[in-house]
Every structure is written in C-alpha cells, then in structure tokens.
Motif scaffolding. Sequence first.
Motif, mmCIF file in Angstrom:
data_model
loop_
_atom_site.group_PDB
_atom_site.id
_atom_site.type_symbol
_atom_site.label_atom_id
_atom_site.label_comp_id
_atom_site.label_asym_id
_atom_site.label_seq_id
_atom_site.Cartn_x
_atom_site.Cartn_y
_atom_site.Cartn_z
ATOM 1 N N GLY A 134 -58.985 -36.534 61.258
ATOM 2 C CA GLY A 134 -59.646 -34.823 61.769
ATOM 3 C C GLY A 134 -59.214 -34.218 63.061
ATOM 4 N N GLU A 135 -59.363 -34.271 64.486
ATOM 5 C CA GLU A 135 -58.484 -34.073 65.623
ATOM 6 C C GLU A 135 -59.986 -34.043 66.395
ATOM 7 N N ILE A 136 -58.501 -34.174 67.863
ATOM 8 C CA ILE A 136 -59.795 -34.522 69.746
ATOM 9 C C ILE A 136 -58.833 -33.440 70.139
ATOM 10 N N ARG A 137 -59.896 -32.787 70.538
ATOM 11 C CA ARG A 137 -59.675 -31.641 71.690
ATOM 12 C C ARG A 137 -60.431 -31.833 73.498
ATOM 13 N N VAL A 138 -59.984 -31.907 73.952
ATOM 14 C CA VAL A 138 -59.905 -32.390 75.364
ATOM 15 C C VAL A 138 -60.318 -30.831 76.406
ATOM 16 N N GLU A 139 -60.933 -30.593 76.807
ATOM 17 C CA GLU A 139 -61.587 -30.087 78.097
ATOM 18 C C GLU A 139 -62.309 -30.474 80.156
ATOM 19 N N SER A 140 -61.023 -30.236 80.069
ATOM 20 C CA SER A 140 -61.867 -31.056 81.222
ATOM 21 C C SER A 140 -61.170 -30.226 82.896
ATOM 22 N N ALA A 141 -62.017 -30.755 84.136
ATOM 23 C CA ALA A 141 -61.466 -29.439 85.467
ATOM 24 C C ALA A 141 -62.078 -31.141 86.045
ATOM 25 N N VAL A 142 -61.000 -30.687 87.559
ATOM 26 C CA VAL A 142 -60.687 -32.103 87.825
ATOM 27 C C VAL A 142 -62.319 -32.196 89.025
ATOM 28 N N GLY A 143 -62.585 -32.706 89.318
ATOM 29 C CA GLY A 143 -64.304 -32.807 89.628
ATOM 30 C C GLY A 143 -65.437 -32.342 89.363
ATOM 31 N N LYS A 144 -64.813 -31.647 87.860
ATOM 32 C CA LYS A 144 -66.037 -31.065 87.064
ATOM 33 C C LYS A 144 -66.497 -32.340 85.778
ATOM 34 N N GLY A 145 -65.197 -32.865 85.717
ATOM 35 C CA GLY A 145 -65.778 -34.115 84.560
ATOM 36 C C GLY A 145 -64.874 -33.673 83.464
ATOM 37 N N THR A 146 -65.350 -34.276 82.306
ATOM 38 C CA THR A 146 -64.538 -34.350 81.029
ATOM 39 C C THR A 146 -65.432 -34.259 79.530
ATOM 40 N N THR A 147 -64.870 -33.488 78.830
ATOM 41 C CA THR A 147 -65.361 -33.765 77.055
ATOM 42 C C THR A 147 -64.621 -33.674 76.203
ATOM 43 N N MET A 148 -64.767 -34.750 75.642
ATOM 44 C CA MET A 148 -64.055 -35.296 74.446
ATOM 45 C C MET A 148 -64.239 -34.477 73.110
ATOM 46 N N ASN A 149 -63.979 -33.366 72.557
ATOM 47 C CA ASN A 149 -64.538 -32.448 70.594
ATOM 48 C C ASN A 149 -64.260 -33.716 70.578
ATOM 49 N N VAL A 150 -64.117 -34.461 69.469
ATOM 50 C CA VAL A 150 -63.740 -35.144 67.901
ATOM 51 C C VAL A 150 -64.439 -34.609 66.917
ATOM 52 N N MET A 151 -63.310 -33.474 65.960
ATOM 53 C CA MET A 151 -64.059 -32.990 64.670
ATOM 54 C C MET A 151 -64.024 -33.801 64.075
ATOM 55 N N LEU A 152 -64.653 -34.572 62.509
ATOM 56 C CA LEU A 152 -64.076 -35.104 61.600
ATOM 57 C C LEU A 152 -64.684 -34.657 60.526
ATOM 58 N N PRO A 153 -63.629 -34.581 59.444
ATOM 59 C CA PRO A 153 -64.605 -34.196 57.405
ATOM 60 C C PRO A 153 -65.732 -35.568 57.313
ATOM 61 N N LEU A 154 -66.465 -34.623 56.685
ATOM 62 C CA LEU A 154 -67.816 -35.391 56.240
ATOM 63 C C LEU A 154 -67.421 -36.556 55.304
ATOM 64 N N VAL A 155 -66.171 -36.115 53.978
ATOM 65 C CA VAL A 155 -65.253 -37.087 53.798
ATOM 66 C C VAL A 155 -64.020 -37.566 53.893
ATOM 67 N N LEU A 156 -63.372 -39.028 53.755
ATOM 68 C CA LEU A 156 -62.002 -39.350 53.936
ATOM 69 C C LEU A 156 -61.352 -38.550 53.025
ATOM 70 N N PRO A 157 -60.131 -38.386 53.646
ATOM 71 C CA PRO A 157 -58.955 -37.627 52.607
ATOM 72 C C PRO A 157 -58.613 -38.062 51.716
ATOM 73 N N ASN A 158 -58.374 -36.919 50.626
ATOM 74 C CA ASN A 158 -57.928 -38.095 49.337
ATOM 75 C C ASN A 158 -57.594 -38.921 49.015
ATOM 76 N N LYS A 159 -56.235 -39.524 49.712
ATOM 77 C CA LYS A 159 -54.836 -39.760 49.848
ATOM 78 C C LYS A 159 -55.808 -41.203 49.715
ATOM 79 N N TYR A 160 -57.201 -42.083 50.594
ATOM 80 C CA TYR A 160 -57.880 -43.336 51.123
ATOM 81 C C TYR A 160 -58.935 -43.116 49.578
ATOM 82 N N ASN A 161 -59.247 -42.126 48.852
ATOM 83 C CA ASN A 161 -60.753 -42.376 48.291
ATOM 84 C C ASN A 161 -60.140 -43.393 47.030
ATOM 85 N N LYS A 162 -61.534 -43.757 46.698
ATOM 86 C CA LYS A 162 -60.737 -45.019 45.377
ATOM 87 C C LYS A 162 -61.110 -44.426 44.276
ATOM 88 N N VAL A 163 -60.840 -44.989 43.392
ATOM 89 C CA VAL A 163 -60.093 -43.976 41.693
ATOM 90 C C VAL A 163 -60.758 -45.527 41.328
#
Length: 460
Positions: free
Chosen positions: A431-460
Amino acid sequence: MIKSLYVRLILMFVASVMASVFLSFFMTHFLFSHKLRSYVQDNLVVSGKTIIESYKNSYPNHLDTLMGGITALPIFTIIVYDEQGRPLHETDKVAKHKLIVDEENLRSVLNGGVFRGGMGKEYDRLVVGLPFQIEGHAYALFIKPETNDVATLAVGYFRMQLFLVVFIGTLLVIVTSRYIVRPLKHLTLATRNMAKGDFSIRLATKSRDEIGELTASFNQMAQELDSLERVRRQFVSDVSHEIQSPLTSIKGFTMALKQKKMDEESRLRLLTIIEEESDRLSRLTQDLLKLSALEHDQIQPNMSQYRLDEQLKDVMIASEPLWSNKNIQLNLDLEPVVISADEDKLSQLWTNLLSNAIKFTEPGGMISINLIASQHSVTVSVADSGVGIPEEELHHIFKPFYKIDQARVRAVGGNGIGLSIVKRIIELHGGEIRVESAVGKGTTMNVMLPLVLPNKYNKV
C-alpha cells in the motif's frame, strides 16, 4: 590466462580479421572457381578457333611467320600436333612451363574431341585442346593462358593487402581499445576507493553507450550509498542519544537514592521516574527490533481475512483512556469491509496512527477515522485537529527518530520511530500513505491498502 581486457580486445580483433579473410577466401574459391575456370576456358576456345583459322589461312607458306607472331603474345602457351602425335609448332614457353599432353587426350582431340583441362595431374586446369583439319589431315591445337606470373603478382598483392589490413587494423584497435578500456580502469579504481569507505567519488562521462550507462549507474549507486551512509551515521547518533537520555536519568536518580537521605515520598517519586525511564528504554529497544525486522523483511505477513471496520473499532476502544483523558471527540465513519492482510501488523499500524493523533491534539479537540472501500482497495483516513506539520517537514516525518518539535515531543513522549514502523507495515502490504497537513489546522493520514495481500505472500 590473459586477464587484461585491453589485450583480449586486440587478440580478438586480429583473430576475427584473420578468420574472416580466410573464410571469405575459401568460400569465394568454392563458389566462383568453377565459374571462373569455365569462363576462361570458353574464352580460350574462342581464341583457339581464331588461331586455327589463321593457321589454316597461313598454311603452308606463312606458318613460321604466324607462329612467330603468336609466340610474341605474352598471354598464351600454344602447341600444335599432327595426326601422328608429333608437335609441329610450339612456343618458347612450352619447355619452361612443361605443357605435356598425354597420348590418350591427344588421340581424343585428334579424333575430333574437345579437351578441357583438369582431367590429369600433369595438366593445368585451364588447358584447352581443339581439333582441326587441313587438306584431310587431322591436327590438334592445345592452348593455355600464361597465368603464372599474373598469379604470382595476384598472390603477392593479396598477401600484402592482408598484411596491411591486419597491421593497420591492429594499430587502430590498439588506439580505440585504450579509449574503451580507460573508463573501465577508472571504474575499477573508483570501486576500490568505494570499498575503502569513500562514497563521495563520482565519475564524469559524456558517453551515452553501454560504458556511459555503466558509469551513470555507478554514480547513482555511489550517491545512494553515500546517502545510506549518512542515514546510518545519523541513525546511530539518534539511537545513541535516545538510549543515553534514559540511562543518564536512571544513573542520576540511582546515585541520588544511594547518597541522600530522603523521606519515603521522595524515594518513591525517584523510583517511579526510574521505572518510567526503564519502560521508555524498553519501548525504544522493542521498536528498534520491530523496525529492523520490518526493514530487512525478517517478518512475513501472516495472512488472514477479517473485518477491517471491526478492527478499527477495537483499536479505538483500546485507546479510550488516552483520548477520553484529554476530552477528545472521536468520530467514526466506517464501511463494512473484509480485507485479506496481517491482522496483528495492521492493528499495530492503526494503534500508532491513533496514538500519534491523540498526542498532538489539544484537549477538547477532535479526531475522525473514515473507512472507504473501492473495488480493489480500501482507504483509511485518520484526521486530527492538532497542531499540524509544516509543509517543508512532511517528507521527513517517516524517517527514524525524526522529531519536528523536540520540546513538544519531550512533553508528549515518543521516540520518533512510530511513523517509520507505520510506513514499513504499509509497504509490506503493498500500500501507500499520503499526508495532508497545515500548521494550526491539523493533520490527515490517508492509508491506501489492497483488499488482497501481494502475490509474493500468498500461500499455495
């Protein structure tokens, strides 16, 4: 074994030129020698017929004059036989070049056959025999081109040309190979210096070929190693500082307990501080171990399917003492989502993000957690109404031990590793994370994740 690339380039060139010349010579000889021989023999037949006509016209009074004129021709060797097989006329070159006609082929020509050379070992392949008759008597004319001197000159020319090609080519390769090998020698020297710890070295290049690409890749590698070395040194410095601080406190308060007489309340206060500093040191070492394991892929995700919205609610409930003590309002807007991921790792991820938001939100502030699902991914947003982050600091906040406001961090606690762990867990899940912030107005952490884990970690 020849180890020098410079010498090998020269030897390979010389060997390639020699092999090419000889292969070309033999292939040309194989393909064209028959056609060339046929072409010469056809011309000899035509010339022989012309000589025969002249011979007939000069018979019998002017034969000596005719043969004298023919003898003066430098390009032919000629011999004429009568019907008894006796040589009547022959040029001076006959004895020199030993044009010998055996009885079988001579009789074949006298009987009306046409002879083309190559039938016997004693014959030149270009010899032609033609029959003719004068006043009812059979004669045979044998003619061959005088090619020995020409062939000698041609062979000499060919040898000289081959020698000049190899010699001049070798000189050019010696010069050009130095031009090719020189940047490789510079690369070798630079690599040795880099092996000694000098990552500041850079190589200049204007070339766009493979050597230029290699040099550019080397410079990029040197730059990345230089950056990595600076990060390593900064990391060691930060770790040392973070460890030294609680150790200094523990040592100071321990000495105070040993050297001073104090009441029970003061003693307990000092012991409490020592305990807190020990806990801080323990958390630091645990976080370092987690970060090290995540950075070196020593921890593999334990994939499972679960409700992500339920997990976020559980994290919120577990953190209630932290946000309720500061009278923070917590808002949830969660879609029901089933995700395939490492449940423990993501629980740690949400806990770190929520703890960070609580730390930097003033009492009476607000924190919002939103969960939105799409076809292939989910987005979790953790927004606070805290102090915010300066824009120039946003790209630094995921570095280990990076702290924006040192005084404020000491007041709220923390060692600056939490967001580094967050980022590595997100990367581990593709996944990835994006940060939106401004001094005195707060911070937002946006985390984007796939619904399924990457193939290299899938168990066969």
